[in-house]
Design a protein around this motif. Sequence first.
Motif, PDB file in Angstrom:
ATOM      1  N   TYR A   3     -45.312 136.583   8.116  1.00 21.02           N
ATOM      2  CA  TYR A   3     -43.850 136.539   8.095  1.00 21.02           C
ATOM      3  C   TYR A   3     -43.385 135.228   8.726  1.00 21.02           C
ATOM      4  CZ  TYR A   3     -38.999 137.856   9.046  1.00 21.02           C
ATOM      5  OH  TYR A   3     -37.636 137.885   9.107  1.00 21.02           O
ATOM      6  N   ASP A   5     -40.039 134.022   8.647  1.00 26.45           N
ATOM      7  CA  ASP A   5     -38.576 133.946   8.565  1.00 26.45           C
ATOM      8  C   ASP A   5     -37.944 134.519   9.834  1.00 26.45           C
ATOM      9  OD1 ASP A   5     -36.288 133.079   7.359  1.00 26.45           O
ATOM     10  OD2 ASP A   5     -36.119 134.766   5.970  1.00 26.45           O
ATOM     11  N   ALA A   8     -34.300 134.380  10.529  1.00 27.45           N
ATOM     12  CA  ALA A   8     -33.421 135.334   9.828  1.00 27.45           C
ATOM     13  C   ALA A   8     -33.339 136.621  10.620  1.00 27.45           C
ATOM     14  CB  ALA A   8     -33.953 135.608   8.427  1.00 27.45           C
ATOM     15  N   GLU A 149     -31.192 126.336  10.612  1.00 28.25           N
ATOM     16  CA  GLU A 149     -31.947 125.828   9.454  1.00 28.25           C
ATOM     17  C   GLU A 149     -33.012 124.811   9.834  1.00 28.25           C
ATOM     18  OE1 GLU A 149     -29.817 124.628   5.920  1.00 28.25           O
ATOM     19  OE2 GLU A 149     -28.222 126.038   6.397  1.00 28.25           O
ATOM     20  N   ILE A 306     -40.329 130.179  -3.044  1.00 23.71           N
ATOM     21  CA  ILE A 306     -40.147 131.400  -2.244  1.00 23.71           C
ATOM     22  C   ILE A 306     -40.749 132.617  -2.963  1.00 23.71           C
ATOM     23  CG2 ILE A 306     -38.382 132.996  -1.340  1.00 23.71           C
ATOM     24  CD1 ILE A 306     -36.647 130.435  -0.865  1.00 23.71           C
ATOM     25  N   ASP A 310     -43.985 134.633  -1.745  1.00 26.51           N
ATOM     26  CA  ASP A 310     -43.803 136.063  -1.465  1.00 26.51           C
ATOM     27  C   ASP A 310     -44.916 136.874  -2.136  1.00 26.51           C
ATOM     28  OD1 ASP A 310     -42.610 138.336  -0.452  1.00 26.51           O
ATOM     29  OD2 ASP A 310     -41.217 138.558  -2.125  1.00 26.51           O
ATOM     30  N   GLN A 315     -43.442 135.191   3.643  1.00 26.15           N
ATOM     31  CA  GLN A 315     -41.980 135.186   3.508  1.00 26.15           C
ATOM     32  C   GLN A 315     -41.392 133.938   4.178  1.00 26.15           C
ATOM     33  OE1 GLN A 315     -43.310 138.217   5.114  1.00 26.15           O
ATOM     34  NE2 GLN A 315     -43.603 139.163   3.116  1.00 26.15           N
ATOM     35  N   SER A 317     -37.673 131.176   3.729  1.00 25.33           N
ATOM     36  CA  SER A 317     -36.330 131.235   3.132  1.00 25.33           C
ATOM     37  C   SER A 317     -35.916 129.876   2.583  1.00 25.33           C
ATOM     38  CB  SER A 317     -35.312 131.757   4.141  1.00 25.33           C
ATOM     39  OG  SER A 317     -35.031 130.760   5.080  1.00 25.33           O
ATOM     40  N   ALA A 318     -34.763 129.867   1.945  1.00 25.50           N
ATOM     41  CA  ALA A 318     -34.310 128.641   1.282  1.00 25.50           C
ATOM     42  C   ALA A 318     -33.475 127.797   2.232  1.00 25.50           C
ATOM     43  CB  ALA A 318     -33.468 128.989   0.058  1.00 25.50           C
ATOM     44  N   ILE A 347     -37.310 124.383   1.725  1.00 22.15           N
ATOM     45  CA  ILE A 347     -37.502 125.738   2.255  1.00 22.15           C
ATOM     46  C   ILE A 347     -37.454 125.670   3.781  1.00 22.15           C
ATOM     47  CG2 ILE A 347     -38.883 126.573   0.289  1.00 22.15           C
ATOM     48  CD1 ILE A 347     -41.368 126.370   2.200  1.00 22.15           C
ATOM     49  N   ARG A 348     -37.078 126.806   4.377  1.00 19.58           N
ATOM     50  CA  ARG A 348     -37.105 126.898   5.838  1.00 19.58           C
ATOM     51  C   ARG A 348     -38.236 127.842   6.234  1.00 19.58           C
ATOM     52  NH1 ARG A 348     -32.589 130.165   9.048  1.00 19.58           N
ATOM     53  NH2 ARG A 348     -33.665 131.881   8.035  1.00 19.58           N
TER      54      ARG A 348
END
Length: 389
Positions: A3, A5, A8, A149, A306, A310, A315, A317-318, A347-348
Motif C-alpha cells: 500500500y 497511498d 490518502a 502531493e 495506477i 493495482d 496502490q 494515486s494520481a 503519480i504520487r
Amino acid sequence: MAYFDWNATTPVLAEARESWIRASEQSWGNPSSAYRLGALAKLELDKARKSVADNLRVDPKQVIFTSGATESINGFMVAAEARSPETAKVWISAVEHSAVHKAALEYWGENRVEVIPVDQGGVVDIDWIRQGLTPQPPALVCMMAVNNETGVLQPWQEVLQLCEAAAIPFFCDAVQWFGKIVNADAPLDRCAGVAASGHKFGAPKGTGLLILGNDWRGIHLQVGGSQEQGSRAGTENVPGAVSLAAALDYRMACKLSEGQLVARDQFEQKLKLRWPGEVQIHAEASPRTWNTCSVSLPKFKAARWIARLDKRGYQVSAGSACGTGKTRISPVLAAMGVDEDMAARTIRVSSGWETSPEDWDGLFDAIVSVYEELDSEQPPSGPGQVIQI
Ligand code: PLP
C-alpha cells in the motif's frame, strides 16, 4: 506492505482499534450526563484530550475534537472571517489542499483571497510574505505544514514568526505533518488554529482535531450544547477521541530505521537510472517528508500506471485530479510550473511506518513490469478505439 497511498489514508492501528472498542464498551455514556456512567465517559474524554495536549505541547483547553480536518478548516475559516473587517483579505498558499482553498473562497469571497506563490520546488515564497505583511496586512495567513502531493515541508514556523511580529493570526493545515514528523518541538500552541485528521495517522475516519490559539478559544464550529469548551456543540465521539489519542501517542513514539529513511530516495534514483531524462521527480531538491514521492513516469498517463500497478497489488494515486470525467492538471503541480503533459503522467507514491525498503524495491519492479507490458501493447488506432487501461 504494497500500500503506497498513506497520504490518502492509513490503516487503523491496533492500539487505536483496541482503544476504540474499550471506550465503546465501557465508556458509552453521554459525557454530559450527571450520573457515574456519564462521568466515566467524561473522564475518558478528558484523558484523551490531556494525552493529545501533552504530545503536542499545548494546553488541553486548546484541543477541540472534530470529525476531521475538513470540518476543522471550515469551522475556523468561518469564525476568522466573522472576526475580520469587511474588506480584509485572507492569504493562502498556492499549494493548499482544496479544503483550505475552497473554504477561503466560500467564506471570504474571491476578491478577498490572495494567493502566496510557490517556487518550482513547491516551497512558498517567504520573501513575498515578508514584503507584503507590512504595507497591506491580511486578516489571516493560512499555510500547510506539509504538502499532500509532493511531501514538501513548508517553512510554516518561520511564517508563524513573521505573522506574530506583525500581529496577524496564522492558521496551519497540519494534516500531512501529524504522525510523520515525530517529537518535533513545534510551536503549535502559538498558531491561531491547527487542523489535523485522525485517519492520516492510524486513527479511524471521522476523527480530527482543531488546536486553537488562546485568543481563539471559544469560537463556534457549530452551536447547540456547550460541549468542547463551547466550540463544538453536539454529543462527543468519545471512542473516536480516545482512539485518535492512542494513535497519536503511538506514532509520536515510533522510530524509523535507517533503511526506511533512505528508501524513498533510493527508489527515485533507481527510476532515474532506468529511464534517464524521462522521469521527473517533483520537488526533488526541496525539503520533503521521508514518505512522499511525486513522480512523472515515462510515456503513459497516470490512470494507466495506477490501474496496472493495482493489478499487481500496489496502490498509488494520481498527481492530477479527475473532475467531471476530464483529467485536469493538479493545481499543486500547476503552481510549480509543471506542464500539462508531465502532470498527466504524474503519480504520487506515499509510504508509511510499516513500509519496508523491500516494499519500495517491489514497487520499483512492478513499475518496470507495467512499463514493459504497456509498451508491448499495440497503440490504439482509428476513431472510436478504446484504450485499454
Ligand atoms: N489538508 C490536507 C493537506 C490533506 O491532505 C487532506 C486530505 O487529504 C485534508 C486537508 C482534508 O482531510 P480530511 O479529508 O480528512 O478532512
